[in-house]
Design a protein around this motif. Structure first.
Motif, PDB file in Angstrom:
ATOM      1  N   THR A 253     104.525 -51.329 -65.623  1.00 23.05           N
ATOM      2  CA  THR A 253     104.161 -50.520 -66.784  1.00 23.05           C
ATOM      3  C   THR A 253     104.295 -49.042 -66.450  1.00 23.05           C
ATOM      4  O   THR A 253     103.982 -48.637 -65.330  1.00 23.05           O
ATOM      5  N   PRO A 254     104.763 -48.235 -67.378  1.00 25.68           N
ATOM      6  CA  PRO A 254     104.787 -46.786 -67.146  1.00 25.68           C
ATOM      7  C   PRO A 254     103.357 -46.257 -66.975  1.00 25.68           C
ATOM      8  O   PRO A 254     102.415 -46.788 -67.570  1.00 25.68           O
ATOM      9  N   MET A 255     103.204 -45.219 -66.159  1.00 24.64           N
ATOM     10  CA  MET A 255     101.873 -44.676 -65.863  1.00 24.64           C
ATOM     11  C   MET A 255     101.921 -43.166 -65.729  1.00 24.64           C
ATOM     12  O   MET A 255     102.928 -42.600 -65.322  1.00 24.64           O
ATOM     13  N   THR A 256     100.779 -42.566 -65.992  1.00 22.58           N
ATOM     14  CA  THR A 256     100.594 -41.146 -65.724  1.00 22.58           C
ATOM     15  C   THR A 256     100.242 -40.983 -64.245  1.00 22.58           C
ATOM     16  O   THR A 256      99.939 -41.965 -63.551  1.00 22.58           O
ATOM     17  N   ILE A 257     100.234 -39.755 -63.777  1.00 17.38           N
ATOM     18  CA  ILE A 257      99.834 -39.486 -62.393  1.00 17.38           C
ATOM     19  C   ILE A 257      98.404 -39.961 -62.164  1.00 17.38           C
ATOM     20  O   ILE A 257      98.098 -40.569 -61.133  1.00 17.38           O
ATOM     21  N   ALA A 258      97.531 -39.715 -63.126  1.00 19.36           N
ATOM     22  CA  ALA A 258      96.135 -40.134 -62.997  1.00 19.36           C
ATOM     23  C   ALA A 258      96.031 -41.650 -62.867  1.00 19.36           C
ATOM     24  O   ALA A 258      95.254 -42.163 -62.046  1.00 19.36           O
ATOM     25  N   GLN A 259      96.808 -42.378 -63.656  1.00 25.39           N
ATOM     26  CA  GLN A 259      96.763 -43.843 -63.585  1.00 25.39           C
ATOM     27  C   GLN A 259      97.284 -44.350 -62.244  1.00 25.39           C
ATOM     28  O   GLN A 259      96.710 -45.286 -61.668  1.00 25.39           O
ATOM     29  N   VAL A 260      98.337 -43.749 -61.741  1.00 29.53           N
ATOM     30  CA  VAL A 260      98.856 -44.144 -60.423  1.00 29.53           C
ATOM     31  C   VAL A 260      97.813 -43.825 -59.358  1.00 29.53           C
ATOM     32  O   VAL A 260      97.546 -44.639 -58.463  1.00 29.53           O
ATOM     33  N   SER A 261      97.185 -42.666 -59.461  1.00 33.57           N
ATOM     34  CA  SER A 261      96.197 -42.219 -58.466  1.00 33.57           C
ATOM     35  C   SER A 261      95.025 -43.170 -58.341  1.00 33.57           C
ATOM     36  O   SER A 261      94.436 -43.296 -57.258  1.00 33.57           O
ATOM     37  N   GLU A 262      94.669 -43.846 -59.429  1.00 34.79           N
ATOM     38  CA  GLU A 262      93.540 -44.779 -59.400  1.00 34.79           C
ATOM     39  C   GLU A 262      93.745 -45.926 -58.409  1.00 34.79           C
ATOM     40  O   GLU A 262      92.782 -46.533 -57.956  1.00 34.79           O
ATOM     41  N   HIS A 263      94.984 -46.194 -58.058  1.00 33.64           N
ATOM     42  CA  HIS A 263      95.308 -47.320 -57.178  1.00 33.64           C
ATOM     43  C   HIS A 263      95.368 -46.945 -55.701  1.00 33.64           C
ATOM     44  O   HIS A 263      95.601 -47.817 -54.858  1.00 33.64           O
ATOM     45  N   PHE A 264      95.178 -45.675 -55.396  1.00 32.89           N
ATOM     46  CA  PHE A 264      95.329 -45.219 -54.018  1.00 32.89           C
ATOM     47  C   PHE A 264      94.157 -44.332 -53.609  1.00 32.89           C
ATOM     48  O   PHE A 264      93.566 -43.652 -54.438  1.00 32.89           O
ATOM     49  N   ASP A 265      93.868 -44.350 -52.319  1.00 30.29           N
ATOM     50  CA  ASP A 265      92.822 -43.501 -51.765  1.00 30.29           C
ATOM     51  C   ASP A 265      93.458 -42.190 -51.301  1.00 30.29           C
ATOM     52  O   ASP A 265      93.577 -41.928 -50.099  1.00 30.29           O
ATOM     53  N   MET A 266      93.917 -41.402 -52.276  1.00 31.40           N
ATOM     54  CA  MET A 266      94.516 -40.103 -51.988  1.00 31.40           C
ATOM     55  C   MET A 266      94.368 -39.230 -53.227  1.00 31.40           C
ATOM     56  O   MET A 266      94.068 -39.726 -54.313  1.00 31.40           O
ATOM     57  N   THR A 267      94.585 -37.962 -53.047  1.00 32.43           N
ATOM     58  CA  THR A 267      94.436 -37.018 -54.154  1.00 32.43           C
ATOM     59  C   THR A 267      95.592 -37.166 -55.145  1.00 32.43           C
ATOM     60  O   THR A 267      96.649 -37.717 -54.822  1.00 32.43           O
ATOM     61  N   ARG A 268      95.374 -36.649 -56.331  1.00 36.01           N
ATOM     62  CA  ARG A 268      96.445 -36.631 -57.327  1.00 36.01           C
ATOM     63  C   ARG A 268      97.627 -35.806 -56.824  1.00 36.01           C
ATOM     64  O   ARG A 268      98.781 -36.143 -57.095  1.00 36.01           O
TER      65      ARG A 268
END
Length: 113
Positions: free
Chosen positions: A26-41
């Motif tokens: 699914t297409p995602m925003t940076i914020a949505q991608v960031s939710e899946h990782f333990d790192m900053t936006r």
């Protein structure tokens, strides 16, 4: 010949490969991608830039948001490049099979071919 370096650079990192899989669903925003990782936006944004530089994602501006989606067609040159090695090994394994069958036929006095 296509310069594959930016694509391989993008694919060389496991986080970027994970991002590609997610964006393939699914297409995602940076914020949505960031939710899946333990790192900053900001760190996620850097990964997305490398993916974009490699042509592996498409970024569409929608107002203040950037929607990131997989550009699977950019993987075609990589697939073709890897495919050469696939054919290389198919040919080598076929030659090995033939040699083994010929050797086995000579050992038994039976010609398989």
């Amino acid at each position: 010949m296509t310069d594959l370096q930016p694509v391989f650079r993008a694919l060389g990192d496991p986080t970027r490969r994970d991002i590609l899989r997610m964006l393939g669903e699914t297409p995602m925003t940076i914020a949505q991608v960031s939710e899946h990782f333990d790192m900053t936006r900001a760190a996620v944004k850097k990964h997305l830039v490398v993916l974009s530089d490699g042509g592996l994602i498409h970024v569409e501006k929608r107002g203040r948001e950037a929607i990131n989606s997989l550009n699977a067609t950019a993987l075609r040159p990589v697939f073709d490049w890897v495919g050469w090695f696939d054919r290389f090994w198919d040919d080598r394994l076929e030659a090995l099979k033939s040699a083994i069958e010929k050797d086995a036929a000579n050992d038994t006095g039976y010609d398989n071919g």
